[in-house]
Design a protein around this motif. Structure first.
Motif, PDB file in Angstrom:
ATOM      1  N   TRP A   8       0.861  -1.183   0.000  1.00  0.00           N
ATOM      2  CA  TRP A   8       0.000   0.000   0.000  1.00  0.00           C
ATOM      3  C   TRP A   8       0.896   1.232   0.000  1.00  0.00           C
ATOM      4  O   TRP A   8       1.915   1.270   0.709  1.00  0.00           O
ATOM      5  N   GLY A   9       0.526   2.253  -0.743  1.00  0.00           N
ATOM      6  CA  GLY A   9       1.227   3.526  -0.687  1.00  0.00           C
ATOM      7  C   GLY A   9       2.542   3.534  -1.437  1.00  0.00           C
ATOM      8  O   GLY A   9       3.042   2.503  -1.898  1.00  0.00           O
ATOM      9  N   ARG A  30      -6.902  -2.505   7.190  1.00  0.00           N
ATOM     10  CA  ARG A  30      -7.055  -1.123   7.655  1.00  0.00           C
ATOM     11  C   ARG A  30      -5.713  -0.514   8.047  1.00  0.00           C
ATOM     12  O   ARG A  30      -5.482   0.678   7.857  1.00  0.00           O
ATOM     13  N   PRO A  33      -3.446   0.779   4.730  1.00  0.00           N
ATOM     14  CA  PRO A  33      -3.829   2.091   4.204  1.00  0.00           C
ATOM     15  C   PRO A  33      -3.616   3.227   5.199  1.00  0.00           C
ATOM     16  O   PRO A  33      -3.252   4.345   4.799  1.00  0.00           O
ATOM     17  N   ALA A  34      -3.825   2.961   6.494  1.00  0.00           N
ATOM     18  CA  ALA A  34      -3.629   4.013   7.494  1.00  0.00           C
ATOM     19  C   ALA A  34      -2.173   4.451   7.549  1.00  0.00           C
ATOM     20  O   ALA A  34      -1.865   5.649   7.656  1.00  0.00           O
ATOM     21  N   ALA A  36      -0.038   4.064   5.051  1.00  0.00           N
ATOM     22  CA  ALA A  36       0.226   4.705   3.757  1.00  0.00           C
ATOM     23  C   ALA A  36      -0.211   6.164   3.786  1.00  0.00           C
ATOM     24  O   ALA A  36       0.467   7.036   3.219  1.00  0.00           O
ATOM     25  N   ASP A  37      -1.319   6.448   4.453  1.00  0.00           N
ATOM     26  CA  ASP A  37      -1.789   7.831   4.574  1.00  0.00           C
ATOM     27  C   ASP A  37      -0.810   8.700   5.361  1.00  0.00           C
ATOM     28  O   ASP A  37      -0.841   9.933   5.244  1.00  0.00           O
ATOM     29  N   GLN A  38       0.049   8.059   6.162  1.00  0.00           N
ATOM     30  CA  GLN A  38       1.040   8.795   6.939  1.00  0.00           C
ATOM     31  C   GLN A  38       2.397   8.836   6.244  1.00  0.00           C
ATOM     32  O   GLN A  38       3.400   9.210   6.857  1.00  0.00           O
TER      33      GLN A  38
END
Length: 233
Positions: A8-9, A30, A33-34, A36-38
Motif C-alpha cells: 500500500w502507498g 485497515r 492504508p492508514a 500509507a496515509d502517513q
C-alpha cells in the motif's frame, strides 16, 4: 523462500507488516492504508503456508524468519509483527534492521496442552469453523473481517501449526531489544503474562496494553491499536 507480498502507498518511508498464524496480508486491510496515509510504503507478507505464498515441508519459526529476511527490504523505518508474526520478526530483526519494531501480542510463549494450547485444535478449526463461531469468538470484528478470516482459513496450510509443536512451553522472550521496540498487548494477553511483561520492561522494551482488546488487536480495536502506536509511527 520468496514470499508473496502486498503493498500500500508509495511514501519515502517503508513499513513492514507480518501477520499471525491462519491469517495473511489481508488481516492488515485497515492498518496498511492508514500507514500509507502517513507517508509510508507499506509491505505486508504472506508467510509460507499462508495466503498466496508457497507451501513447504517444514514450518518452524526460524523458517518463517529466514523467509521474511530473504523477502523484505533491510532498513525499513518500521516493522510490525502480530502473534506468530511477532515471534518471526524477533528472530529476523537483526537481519531486517528496521529503525523501530512493534511486537503486537507476540507468540513468545506457547502454553502447554495443560495450559490450553493444542496444535490439533488450530488445524481442526480450518475445516470446522463457521461464520457464527468466528463472530462469537470475535464479537467486535467488522463483518468484512469475518469474511477475510474465512477466506484466509481456506487458503492456509493447516499442517504449518505442527512447526510450533517443539516450542510449546518454551520461553522465547528476547534477551534484549536489538532496535527500539514496543510490545503491544491485548487485555488480557494469553501469550505475554503480566509477569513476562515486567521482565520485558526490565530488558528495555516499552510495553503498552490496549485496554479491552482481544488478541488480534488491529481488528478488535483498530482505533486503540493505532493510538497505542503514538510515538512509534
Amino acid at each position: 523462500m520468496q514470499l508473496h507480498t502486498h503493498t500500500w502507498g508509495a511514501g519515502d518511508r517503508v513499513a513492514l507488516l507480518i501477520h499471525g498464524i491462519m491469517a495473511d496480508h489481508r488481516t492488515w486491510r485497515r492498518v496498511g492504508p492508514a500507514l500509507a496515509d502517513q507517508g509510508y510504503r507499506v509491505i505486508a507478507v504472506d508467510l509460507r503456508g499462508h495466503g498466496a505464498s508457497g507451501r513447504a515441508d517444514v514450518y518452524t519459526p526460524q523458517d518463517h524468519a529466514d523467509d521474511v529476511a530473504e523477502t523484505l527490504p533491510v532498513g525499513a523505518e518500521l516493522a510490525i509483527g502480530h502473534s506468530l508474526g511477532g515471534l518471526t520478526l524477533s528472530l529476523a530483526v537483526e537481519r531486517l534492521a528496521p529503525r523501530r519494531a512493534v511486537y503486537s501480542d507476540p507468540a513468545w510463549y506457547l502454553a502447554t496442552r495443560e495450559e490450553g494450547f493444542d496444535p490439533g485444535q488450530f488445524a481442526a478449526f480450518k475445516t470446522t469453523a463457521t461464520r457464527e463461531q468466528i463472530v462469537a469468538l470475535n464479537p467486535r470484528w467488522e463483518s468484512v473481517d469475518v469474511d477475510i478470516e474465512l477466506e484466509t482459513l481456506a487458503a492456509w496450510d493447516e499442517s504449518s501449526v505442527q512447526g510450533l509443536a517443539g516450542f510449546v512451553g518454551v520461553d522465547l522472550l528476547p534477551a534484549r531489544p536489538l532496535v527500539p521496540s514496543l510490545v503491544q498487548l491485548a487485555d488480557p494477553s494469553f501469550l505475554v503474562s503480566q509477569k513476562r511483561a515486567e521482565v520485558l520492561r526490565g530488558r528495555g522494551f516499552e510495553v503498552r496494553t490496549v485496554k479491552g482488546a482481544g488478541h488480534t488487536i488491529h481488528r478488535d480495536d483498530f482505533d486503540g491499536f493505532m493510538a497505542s502506536l503514538d510515538g512509534w509511527i
